[in-house]
Scaffold this active site. Structure first.
Site, mmCIF file in Angstrom:
data_model
loop_
_atom_site.group_PDB
_atom_site.id
_atom_site.type_symbol
_atom_site.label_atom_id
_atom_site.label_comp_id
_atom_site.label_asym_id
_atom_site.label_seq_id
_atom_site.Cartn_x
_atom_site.Cartn_y
_atom_site.Cartn_z
ATOM 1 N N ASP A 11 1.468 -0.752 -0.084
ATOM 2 C CA ASP A 11 -0.266 -0.121 0.329
ATOM 3 C C ASP A 11 1.310 1.446 -0.235
ATOM 4 O O ASP A 11 1.837 1.388 0.539
ATOM 5 C CB ASP A 11 -0.912 0.030 1.391
ATOM 6 C CG ASP A 11 -1.476 1.144 1.540
ATOM 7 O OD1 ASP A 11 -2.762 1.773 0.821
ATOM 8 O OD2 ASP A 11 -1.890 1.597 2.544
ATOM 9 N N ASP A 13 0.142 4.676 0.472
ATOM 10 C CA ASP A 13 0.057 6.051 2.111
ATOM 11 C C ASP A 13 0.231 5.618 3.089
ATOM 12 O O ASP A 13 -0.438 4.492 3.875
ATOM 13 C CB ASP A 13 -1.143 7.306 1.804
ATOM 14 C CG ASP A 13 -1.101 7.684 0.560
ATOM 15 O OD1 ASP A 13 -0.247 8.347 -0.316
ATOM 16 O OD2 ASP A 13 -2.684 7.740 -0.438
ATOM 17 N N ASN A 54 -5.005 3.032 -3.368
ATOM 18 C CA ASN A 54 -6.377 3.418 -3.929
ATOM 19 C C ASN A 54 -6.167 5.061 -3.361
ATOM 20 O O ASN A 54 -5.571 5.745 -2.711
ATOM 21 C CB ASN A 54 -7.922 2.577 -2.191
ATOM 22 C CG ASN A 54 -8.306 2.417 -2.700
ATOM 23 O OD1 ASN A 54 -7.760 1.168 -3.106
ATOM 24 N ND2 ASN A 54 -8.893 1.667 -1.612
ATOM 25 N N CYS A 92 -5.644 2.602 -7.954
ATOM 26 C CA CYS A 92 -7.827 2.643 -8.055
ATOM 27 C C CYS A 92 -7.730 4.781 -8.491
ATOM 28 O O CYS A 92 -8.279 4.549 -7.171
ATOM 29 C CB CYS A 92 -8.096 1.676 -7.389
ATOM 30 S SG CYS A 92 -9.894 2.168 -7.566
ATOM 31 N N ASP A 136 -1.590 -0.212 5.711
ATOM 32 C CA ASP A 136 -1.858 -0.268 7.242
ATOM 33 C C ASP A 136 -3.314 0.279 7.394
ATOM 34 O O ASP A 136 -3.233 0.462 8.741
ATOM 35 C CB ASP A 136 -0.722 1.545 6.914
ATOM 36 C CG ASP A 136 -1.527 2.068 6.336
ATOM 37 O OD1 ASP A 136 -2.144 2.007 5.514
ATOM 38 O OD2 ASP A 136 -1.356 3.656 6.938
#
Ligand SMILES: [Mg+2]
Ligand SMILES: [Zn+2]
Length: 171
Positions: A11, A13, A54, A92, A136
């Site tokens: 991931d 961020d 995302n 995304c 996270d």
């Protein structure tokens, strides 16, 4: 196609950079401690590394896909300075109910859905048993589970130390 290589999907961020909310400019990137070092070390150890993130800020009109791609290029340039490399950044841009109609969809790629992870697995011929996700949020871990891979919840301060502990045996 490099079948059989072990892979980590990050991931973005909150794992590689501090999640200060809809970051899209490189000058606003603040790195998580040990993130660049972890990417470098794992690259040198032969892992294939990816990002699955995302970015509903696109659907919300805060920034564009082009901005996201530019940022990812700049982030990878920095990783390469350290000797690391992200093979591909998947993101995304969608959001169900978004005002920008072309991004308004209940897509299969927005985590906790597994679409981005499956896309990486299929595109690079990854083996699920050798593929891990580091995120996270619970949403990341759920996406990993739905894709059939193991996810690790990063809760530490230093990504490099965190990953050293996890992959000591698997590496
Ligand atoms: Mg996150
Ligand atoms: Zn999507």
């Amino acid at each position: 196609m490099r079948i059989g290589k072990k892979a980590i999907l990050f991931d973005r961020d909150g794992v590689l950079n501090i999640d200060s909310g809809y970051v899209y400019r490189y000058e606003n990137i603040r790195w998580i401690d040990g993130a660049r070092e972890a990417v470098a070390r794992l690259t040198e150890e032969g892992w294939l590394l990816f990002v699955v993130t995302n970015q509903s800020g696109v659907a919300r009109g805060f920034y564009t896909e082009k901005d996201v791609m530019k940022l990812h290029k700049q982030m990878n340039k920095e990783f390469r300075k350290y000797g690391g490399n992200i093979t591909e950044f998947f993101f995304c841009p969608h959001l169900n109910g978004a005002e920008i109609s072309r991004y308004n969809m209940d897509c299969n790629c927005r985590k906790p859905k597994p679409g981005m992870i499956l896309q990486a697995i299929n595109k690079y011929g990854l083996i699920k048993e050798n593929t891990f996700l580091v995120g996270d949020s619970r949403r990341d871990i759920e996406a990993a589970a739905r894709a059939g891979i193991k996810g690790f919840l990063f809760e530490g301060d230093n990504l490099n130390l965190f990953l050293k502990n996890i992959f000591r045996e698997k590496g």
